[in-house]
Write a protein that holds these residues in place. Structure first.
Motif, PDB file in Angstrom:
ATOM      1  N   TRP A  91       0.836  -1.192   0.000  1.00  0.00           N
ATOM      2  CA  TRP A  91       0.000   0.000   0.000  1.00  0.00           C
ATOM      3  C   TRP A  91       0.875   1.248   0.000  1.00  0.00           C
ATOM      4  O   TRP A  91       1.755   1.412   0.841  1.00  0.00           O
ATOM      5  CB  TRP A  91      -0.872   0.038   1.244  1.00  0.00           C
ATOM      6  CG  TRP A  91      -2.018  -0.924   1.258  1.00  0.00           C
ATOM      7  CD1 TRP A  91      -2.641  -1.482   0.177  1.00  0.00           C
ATOM      8  CD2 TRP A  91      -2.694  -1.427   2.414  1.00  0.00           C
ATOM      9  NE1 TRP A  91      -3.653  -2.303   0.599  1.00  0.00           N
ATOM     10  CE2 TRP A  91      -3.710  -2.296   1.956  1.00  0.00           C
ATOM     11  CE3 TRP A  91      -2.536  -1.231   3.781  1.00  0.00           C
ATOM     12  CZ2 TRP A  91      -4.571  -2.958   2.832  1.00  0.00           C
ATOM     13  CZ3 TRP A  91      -3.382  -1.893   4.655  1.00  0.00           C
ATOM     14  CH2 TRP A  91      -4.395  -2.741   4.181  1.00  0.00           C
ATOM     15  N   LYS A  92       0.601   2.148  -0.904  1.00  0.00           N
ATOM     16  CA  LYS A  92       1.273   3.445  -0.905  1.00  0.00           C
ATOM     17  C   LYS A  92       0.659   4.288   0.212  1.00  0.00           C
ATOM     18  O   LYS A  92      -0.565   4.353   0.343  1.00  0.00           O
ATOM     19  CB  LYS A  92       1.090   4.134  -2.257  1.00  0.00           C
ATOM     20  CG  LYS A  92       1.766   5.493  -2.381  1.00  0.00           C
ATOM     21  CD  LYS A  92       1.528   6.060  -3.773  1.00  0.00           C
ATOM     22  CE  LYS A  92       2.119   7.447  -3.906  1.00  0.00           C
ATOM     23  NZ  LYS A  92       3.593   7.421  -3.768  1.00  0.00           N
ATOM     24  N   THR A  93       1.507   4.950   1.018  1.00  0.00           N
ATOM     25  CA  THR A  93       1.002   5.738   2.145  1.00  0.00           C
ATOM     26  C   THR A  93       1.165   7.240   1.964  1.00  0.00           C
ATOM     27  O   THR A  93       0.457   8.009   2.598  1.00  0.00           O
ATOM     28  CB  THR A  93       1.697   5.318   3.452  1.00  0.00           C
ATOM     29  OG1 THR A  93       3.093   5.652   3.378  1.00  0.00           O
ATOM     30  CG2 THR A  93       1.547   3.822   3.693  1.00  0.00           C
ATOM     31  N   GLY A  94       2.105   7.673   1.154  1.00  0.00           N
ATOM     32  CA  GLY A  94       2.297   9.101   0.914  1.00  0.00           C
ATOM     33  C   GLY A  94       2.992   9.843   2.040  1.00  0.00           C
ATOM     34  O   GLY A  94       3.243  11.039   1.937  1.00  0.00           O
ATOM     35  N   GLY A  95       3.293   9.150   3.127  1.00  0.00           N
ATOM     36  CA  GLY A  95       3.945   9.780   4.271  1.00  0.00           C
ATOM     37  C   GLY A  95       3.994   8.803   5.426  1.00  0.00           C
ATOM     38  O   GLY A  95       3.490   7.683   5.341  1.00  0.00           O
ATOM     39  N   PRO A  96       4.600   9.211   6.551  1.00  0.00           N
ATOM     40  CA  PRO A  96       4.712   8.306   7.692  1.00  0.00           C
ATOM     41  C   PRO A  96       3.349   7.958   8.280  1.00  0.00           C
ATOM     42  O   PRO A  96       2.454   8.802   8.342  1.00  0.00           O
ATOM     43  CB  PRO A  96       5.567   9.101   8.688  1.00  0.00           C
ATOM     44  CG  PRO A  96       5.415  10.521   8.282  1.00  0.00           C
ATOM     45  CD  PRO A  96       5.229  10.514   6.806  1.00  0.00           C
ATOM     46  N   ILE A  97       3.204   6.726   8.721  1.00  0.00           N
ATOM     47  CA  ILE A  97       1.961   6.257   9.315  1.00  0.00           C
ATOM     48  C   ILE A  97       1.914   6.634  10.790  1.00  0.00           C
ATOM     49  O   ILE A  97       2.911   6.537  11.509  1.00  0.00           O
ATOM     50  CB  ILE A  97       1.819   4.733   9.146  1.00  0.00           C
ATOM     51  CG1 ILE A  97       1.516   4.403   7.678  1.00  0.00           C
ATOM     52  CG2 ILE A  97       0.730   4.156  10.054  1.00  0.00           C
ATOM     53  CD1 ILE A  97       1.488   2.924   7.376  1.00  0.00           C
ATOM     54  N   SER A  98       0.750   7.063  11.235  1.00  0.00           N
ATOM     55  CA  SER A  98       0.540   7.386  12.636  1.00  0.00           C
ATOM     56  C   SER A  98      -0.864   6.964  13.039  1.00  0.00           C
ATOM     57  O   SER A  98      -1.828   7.198  12.294  1.00  0.00           O
ATOM     58  CB  SER A  98       0.715   8.890  12.874  1.00  0.00           C
ATOM     59  OG  SER A  98       0.394   9.227  14.201  1.00  0.00           O
ATOM     60  N   VAL A  99      -0.982   6.332  14.206  1.00  0.00           N
ATOM     61  CA  VAL A  99      -2.284   5.967  14.768  1.00  0.00           C
ATOM     62  C   VAL A  99      -2.394   6.612  16.144  1.00  0.00           C
ATOM     63  O   VAL A  99      -1.528   6.415  17.000  1.00  0.00           O
ATOM     64  CB  VAL A  99      -2.445   4.440  14.888  1.00  0.00           C
ATOM     65  CG1 VAL A  99      -3.813   4.103  15.498  1.00  0.00           C
ATOM     66  CG2 VAL A  99      -2.293   3.768  13.526  1.00  0.00           C
ATOM     67  N   ASP A 100      -3.447   7.394  16.344  1.00  0.00           N
ATOM     68  CA  ASP A 100      -3.684   8.077  17.613  1.00  0.00           C
ATOM     69  C   ASP A 100      -4.925   7.466  18.262  1.00  0.00           C
ATOM     70  O   ASP A 100      -5.985   7.375  17.626  1.00  0.00           O
ATOM     71  CB  ASP A 100      -3.898   9.573  17.356  1.00  0.00           C
ATOM     72  CG  ASP A 100      -4.025  10.373  18.643  1.00  0.00           C
ATOM     73  OD1 ASP A 100      -3.699   9.837  19.717  1.00  0.00           O
ATOM     74  OD2 ASP A 100      -4.458  11.532  18.567  1.00  0.00           O
ATOM     75  N   VAL A 101      -4.800   7.023  19.510  1.00  0.00           N
ATOM     76  CA  VAL A 101      -5.929   6.454  20.252  1.00  0.00           C
ATOM     77  C   VAL A 101      -6.434   7.497  21.234  1.00  0.00           C
ATOM     78  O   VAL A 101      -5.678   7.970  22.092  1.00  0.00           O
ATOM     79  CB  VAL A 101      -5.508   5.171  21.002  1.00  0.00           C
ATOM     80  CG1 VAL A 101      -6.683   4.626  21.805  1.00  0.00           C
ATOM     81  CG2 VAL A 101      -4.999   4.120  20.020  1.00  0.00           C
ATOM     82  N   ARG A 102      -7.704   7.845  21.104  1.00  0.00           N
ATOM     83  CA  ARG A 102      -8.293   8.879  21.949  1.00  0.00           C
ATOM     84  C   ARG A 102      -9.502   8.349  22.709  1.00  0.00           C
ATOM     85  O   ARG A 102     -10.355   7.675  22.125  1.00  0.00           O
ATOM     86  CB  ARG A 102      -8.719  10.085  21.112  1.00  0.00           C
ATOM     87  CG  ARG A 102      -7.575  10.752  20.357  1.00  0.00           C
ATOM     88  CD  ARG A 102      -8.061  11.937  19.549  1.00  0.00           C
ATOM     89  NE  ARG A 102      -6.969  12.555  18.798  1.00  0.00           N
ATOM     90  CZ  ARG A 102      -7.132  13.584  17.966  1.00  0.00           C
ATOM     91  NH1 ARG A 102      -8.351  14.104  17.791  1.00  0.00           N
ATOM     92  NH2 ARG A 102      -6.088  14.085  17.313  1.00  0.00           N
ATOM     93  N   VAL A 103      -9.537   8.642  23.994  1.00  0.00           N
ATOM     94  CA  VAL A 103     -10.718   8.339  24.792  1.00  0.00           C
ATOM     95  C   VAL A 103     -11.704   9.481  24.597  1.00  0.00           C
ATOM     96  O   VAL A 103     -11.379  10.644  24.855  1.00  0.00           O
ATOM     97  CB  VAL A 103     -10.366   8.182  26.286  1.00  0.00           C
ATOM     98  CG1 VAL A 103     -11.631   8.016  27.111  1.00  0.00           C
ATOM     99  CG2 VAL A 103      -9.452   6.989  26.484  1.00  0.00           C
ATOM    100  N   GLU A 104     -12.892   9.165  24.098  1.00  0.00           N
ATOM    101  CA  GLU A 104     -13.870  10.191  23.772  1.00  0.00           C
ATOM    102  C   GLU A 104     -15.051  10.130  24.719  1.00  0.00           C
ATOM    103  O   GLU A 104     -15.660   9.063  24.909  1.00  0.00           O
ATOM    104  CB  GLU A 104     -14.322  10.040  22.314  1.00  0.00           C
ATOM    105  CG  GLU A 104     -13.211  10.258  21.297  1.00  0.00           C
ATOM    106  CD  GLU A 104     -13.713  10.250  19.871  1.00  0.00           C
ATOM    107  OE1 GLU A 104     -14.871   9.815  19.665  1.00  0.00           O
ATOM    108  OE2 GLU A 104     -12.961  10.663  18.972  1.00  0.00           O
ATOM    109  N   ASP A 105     -15.378  11.265  25.292  1.00  0.00           N
ATOM    110  CA  ASP A 105     -16.559  11.351  26.155  1.00  0.00           C
ATOM    111  C   ASP A 105     -17.810  11.065  25.327  1.00  0.00           C
ATOM    112  O   ASP A 105     -17.977  11.584  24.221  1.00  0.00           O
ATOM    113  CB  ASP A 105     -16.673  12.748  26.775  1.00  0.00           C
ATOM    114  CG  ASP A 105     -15.537  13.046  27.731  1.00  0.00           C
ATOM    115  OD1 ASP A 105     -14.968  12.073  28.271  1.00  0.00           O
ATOM    116  OD2 ASP A 105     -15.203  14.239  27.917  1.00  0.00           O
ATOM    117  N   GLY A 106     -18.648  10.237  25.871  1.00  0.00           N
ATOM    118  CA  GLY A 106     -19.890   9.929  25.187  1.00  0.00           C
ATOM    119  C   GLY A 106     -19.778   8.830  24.159  1.00  0.00           C
ATOM    120  O   GLY A 106     -20.781   8.469  23.527  1.00  0.00           O
ATOM    121  N   ALA A 107     -18.555   8.297  23.953  1.00  0.00           N
ATOM    122  CA  ALA A 107     -18.407   7.191  23.004  1.00  0.00           C
ATOM    123  C   ALA A 107     -19.132   5.970  23.540  1.00  0.00           C
ATOM    124  O   ALA A 107     -19.050   5.638  24.722  1.00  0.00           O
ATOM    125  CB  ALA A 107     -16.937   6.876  22.782  1.00  0.00           C
TER     126      ALA A 107
END
Length: 219
Positions: A91-107
């Protein structure tokens, strides 16, 4: 299958040694990764060089589901898994991969929000094409690159006998591959002309784009 097994081993280490009483999350890290990879696959598009994906991802999870797992470690492991999967599948990504995990109120517990976006950026080269005669090296940084004379090429070779869209070089399933992109003067590997199919490359192979020959090297 190999990527799936690696994914499970890496993510299960996040909770290794934690008792069920400590790990109170309702969603296992492997399930979170599976949700991410399924969404990445859905957002895959076809670009000039082949399949490409967004490289920046945000996962929204409820506090109940995160449980005792450290969010920073989880995000780092998910980033690694996505990087490995992108390289494995070409898979071409076009840039560095980043994954951000966020705790969301109301999720809602048991659900995972997953948003991807494209953020161009520099990535480390995994191979190079070396023009020995000219003493010039062309970095191959993305998992999949379009080589040609056109301004928008990932690897631009300014030679009149190199086509605007000459060839695609990519890595997939642990190997490097090259495929002619319908060029006027053809692509050859160790002197053999390519047909429509991709051909695997080994370090030291000669790659000829029209009259120009390069040595393929791993970084």
């Amino acid at each position: 299958m190999r990527i799936a097994r690696e994914l499970e081993k890496r993510l299960e280490r996040l909770v290794d040694g934690l008792s069920a009483a400590v790990f109170r999350g309702r969603i296992h890290p492997v399930d979170i990764a599976d949700r991410l990879l399924r969404e990445v696959d859905l957002q895959q598009t076809e670009g000039p060089a082949g399949p490409e994906i967004p490289n920046q991802w945000i996962l929204g999870i409820s506090a109940t589901d995160v449980g005792a797992v450290d969010q920073g470690n989880l995000a780092a492991e998910l980033t690694h898994v996505l990087e490995a999967t992108a390289a494995e599948r070409g898979w071409k990504t076009g840039g560095p991969i980043s994954v951000d995990v966020r705790v969301e109120d109301g999720a809602k517990p048991g659900s995972i929000g997953c948003t991807g976006s494209a953020e161009p950026g520099e990535t480390a080269a995994w191979s190079i094409l070396l023009d020995v005669a000219a003493g010039k090296a062309y970095d191959i940084a993305d998992n999949r690159v379009l080589i040609g004379r056109a301004e928008g090429s990932d690897v631009r070779i300014d030679h009149p006998e190199v086509s605007r869209r000459h060839a695609v070089l990519f890595r997939s399933a642990g190997r490097a591959w090259i495929q002619d992109a319908g060029s006027a003067n053809g692509t050859r590997v160790n002197g053999r002309p390519l047909s429509a199919s991709a051909v695997s490359l080994r370090p030291g192979d000669d790659v000829s784009l029209g009259p120009t020959t390069f040595s393929f090297r791993m970084s």
